[in-house]
Design a protein around this motif. Structure first.
Motif, PDB file in Angstrom:
ATOM      1  N   ASP A  57      -3.232  -7.094   7.127  1.00  0.00           N
ATOM      2  CA  ASP A  57      -4.466  -6.933   6.894  1.00  0.00           C
ATOM      3  C   ASP A  57      -5.541  -7.356   7.944  1.00  0.00           C
ATOM      4  OD1 ASP A  57      -4.949  -6.222   3.786  1.00  0.00           O
ATOM      5  OD2 ASP A  57      -3.167  -7.086   3.897  1.00  0.00           O
ATOM      6  N   GLU A 107      -2.431   0.354   7.870  1.00  0.00           N
ATOM      7  CA  GLU A 107      -1.501  -0.825   7.242  1.00  0.00           C
ATOM      8  C   GLU A 107      -0.221  -0.250   6.594  1.00  0.00           C
ATOM      9  OE1 GLU A 107      -3.405  -3.529   4.720  1.00  0.00           O
ATOM     10  OE2 GLU A 107      -1.618  -4.827   4.422  1.00  0.00           O
ATOM     11  N   GLU A 117      -6.541  -7.160  -2.016  1.00  0.00           N
ATOM     12  CA  GLU A 117      -5.019  -6.776  -2.375  1.00  0.00           C
ATOM     13  C   GLU A 117      -5.075  -6.251  -3.988  1.00  0.00           C
ATOM     14  OE1 GLU A 117      -3.148  -5.678  -0.290  1.00  0.00           O
ATOM     15  OE2 GLU A 117      -3.305  -7.199   1.465  1.00  0.00           O
ATOM     16  N   HIS A 170       2.541  -6.990   4.258  1.00  0.00           N
ATOM     17  CA  HIS A 170       1.286  -6.476   4.348  1.00  0.00           C
ATOM     18  C   HIS A 170       0.857  -6.815   5.957  1.00  0.00           C
ATOM     19  CE1 HIS A 170      -0.223  -5.505   0.529  1.00  0.00           C
ATOM     20  NE2 HIS A 170       0.873  -6.288   0.196  1.00  0.00           N
ATOM     21  N   HIS A 198       0.757  -1.107  -0.114  1.00  0.00           N
ATOM     22  CA  HIS A 198       0.106  -0.043   0.086  1.00  0.00           C
ATOM     23  C   HIS A 198       0.869   1.279   0.132  1.00  0.00           C
ATOM     24  CE1 HIS A 198      -3.132  -2.741   0.828  1.00  0.00           C
ATOM     25  NE2 HIS A 198      -2.288  -3.305   1.624  1.00  0.00           N
ATOM     26  N   GLU A 258       2.007 -11.531   5.675  1.00  0.00           N
ATOM     27  CA  GLU A 258       0.887 -11.065   6.271  1.00  0.00           C
ATOM     28  C   GLU A 258       1.636 -11.266   7.781  1.00  0.00           C
ATOM     29  OE1 GLU A 258      -1.741  -9.211   5.774  1.00  0.00           O
ATOM     30  OE2 GLU A 258      -2.184  -9.717   3.650  1.00  0.00           O
TER      31      GLU A 258
HETATM   32 ZN   LIG Z   1      -2.455  -5.335   2.590  1.00  0.00          ZN
END
Ligand SMILES: [Zn+2]
Length: 407
Positions: free
Chosen positions: A259, A203, A290, A257, A188, A365
């Motif tokens: 999330d 995030e 995503e 990431h 992101h 993640e």
């Molecule tokens: Zn993400």
């Protein structure tokens, strides 16, 4: 008149007739070649990593192509061509920043593709159409490093403009001087904040903070070149992230990431590799979310032209995928010694950001911002340091095994 004379006369009449026929044929052929070669359509499809350009002609063209730098360009010269193409099809996208065409001199027409950055021509073929009259030129262009572009230029200087793909311009070549290269991709950024935690953690900030720590850990080892797709709060398209990895000739691409998930009780880290079929419904939902990143920033994901889009279907090489799987398993192994993992911590789904054809890629993640304990950990530099340490150990193991086999 003797019989022999009759024979001679008949023969010479035949020769006259023959010469006449040959002459007429030559006149006809001259007329045909005087009519300009016609480009009847121009199409292109792809993304910032890879583009296919297809040009259709009424008869067999004899293109010559060459690379130019400053800016990076592919020039295709077509002797005596006229253009009967739909200019709408020239709208730049993906790796190609602009398309220009026209006459550059007596009987020479030219198409100039300006790209977003260095590239190599994977192939440029002249093919006879199977289900329609005429021929087509198919060019596959793939984002590459500056070094690879320079190498292709050097080959070109030796061989002059060529209609064939230079043989030495192969991406798989070994470069003994090049260090093992890692590209870290903080998920992101900019307009795309990513997920938001229960206590307001965004995030995109966590992924950047973590990526910087991982970069520092890898730098401590001192044997690798480490780059980031972004080192500040900026928006990047998913395919641009992959293009950056290719520009650095990455040996490993790690997307970071953190999330959210509907079930607040779920926590722990997960390591993803790419797959057409998701391992489970959650993985599918996550990949879908995503993959929406580009849409969030108002970028329309182009409805690709079916004629040319077949290259995009499955480019991930089996060997690359094997390496991604191996690295993912070793990340899971290392993380399990230091931080909490979800059940079945190695999962897979169709993440667009993992689709580099020749760069082993994983998406980590770190935890779930929808879980209060995970959110607190993700904000804790000590926790992040431990997790980064584990991932850097996995990188070291992977790099050692790849170097050992000479890859
Ligand atoms: Zn993400």
């Amino acid at each position: 008149m003797r019989l022999a004379d009759v024979g001679r006369r008949v023969l010479s009449n035949f020769s006259l007739l023959f010469l006449l026929i040959v002459g007429l044929a030559a006149v006809a052929m001259t007329a045909a070649s005087a009519a300009p070669l016609e480009m009847t359509s121009y199409k292109m499809a792809g993304d910032a990593v890879r583009m296919r350009v297809v040009m259709n002609f009424d008869r067999e063209p004899e293109p010559k192509w060459l690379l130019l730098r400053g800016p990076h360009r592919l020039v295709i010269d077509l002797p005596g061509a006229k253009f009967s193409i739909d200019t709408k099809d020239l709208k730049a996208h993906g790796l190609i920043k602009s398309v220009r065409y026209g006459q550059v001199g007596e009987g020479v027409s030219r198409v100039v593709l300006t790209t977003k950055g260095p590239f190599t021509v994977e192939k440029l073929d002249i093919l006879k159409n199977e289900d329609a009259p005429g021929y087509r030129v198919v060019a596959d262009i793939i984002a590459a490093s500056e070094r690879q572009f320079e190498e292709a230029l050097a080959v070109q200087a030796q061989t002059t403009a060529s209609t064939a793909t230079p043989k030495t311009d192969r991406l798989e070549e070994n470069h003994p001087q090049k260090r093992f290269t890692v590209v870290i991709d903080p998920g992101h950024g900019g307009i795309d904040g990513g997920a938001e935690g229960l206590n307001g953690t965004i995030e995109k900030s966590i992924t950047l903070a973590f990526a910087l720590e991982l970069k520092a850990k890898l730098a401590e080892i001192g044997s690798y070149d480490v780059y980031m797709t972004r080192d500040k709060d900026e928006f990047l398209r998913l395919d641009d992230r992959v293009r950056i990895a290719r520009q650095h000739e990455a040996d490993l691409f790690i997307s970071i990431h953190a999330d959210t998930i509907r079930l607040k009780g779920i926590r722990g880290a997960t390591v993803y590799t790419v797959s057409e079929k998701a391992s489970d419904a959650e993985a599918q939902a996550l990949a879908d979310r995503e993959n929406l990143s580009d849409k969030l920033a108002g970028i329309e994901i182009e409805d690709e032209n079916h004629e040319v889009a077949d290259i995009l279907i499955d480019l991930i090489r089996r060997e690359t995928h094997g390496f991604s799987m191996k690295f993912a398993q070793s990340v899971v192994g290392e993380l399990s010694n230091s931080v909490g993992l979800i059940n079945n911590p190695h999962r897979f789904a169709g993440f667009r950001v993992l689709k580099a054809p020749d760069v082993p890629s994983v998406l980590i993640e770190l935890g779930y911002l929808s879980n209060p304990e995970d959110e607190e950990q993700l904000r804790d530099p000590d926790w992040r340091g431990k997790a980064a340490d584990s991932i850097s150990k996995a990188v070291a193991g992977f790099a050692a095994s790849k170097t050992a086999v000479g890859g």
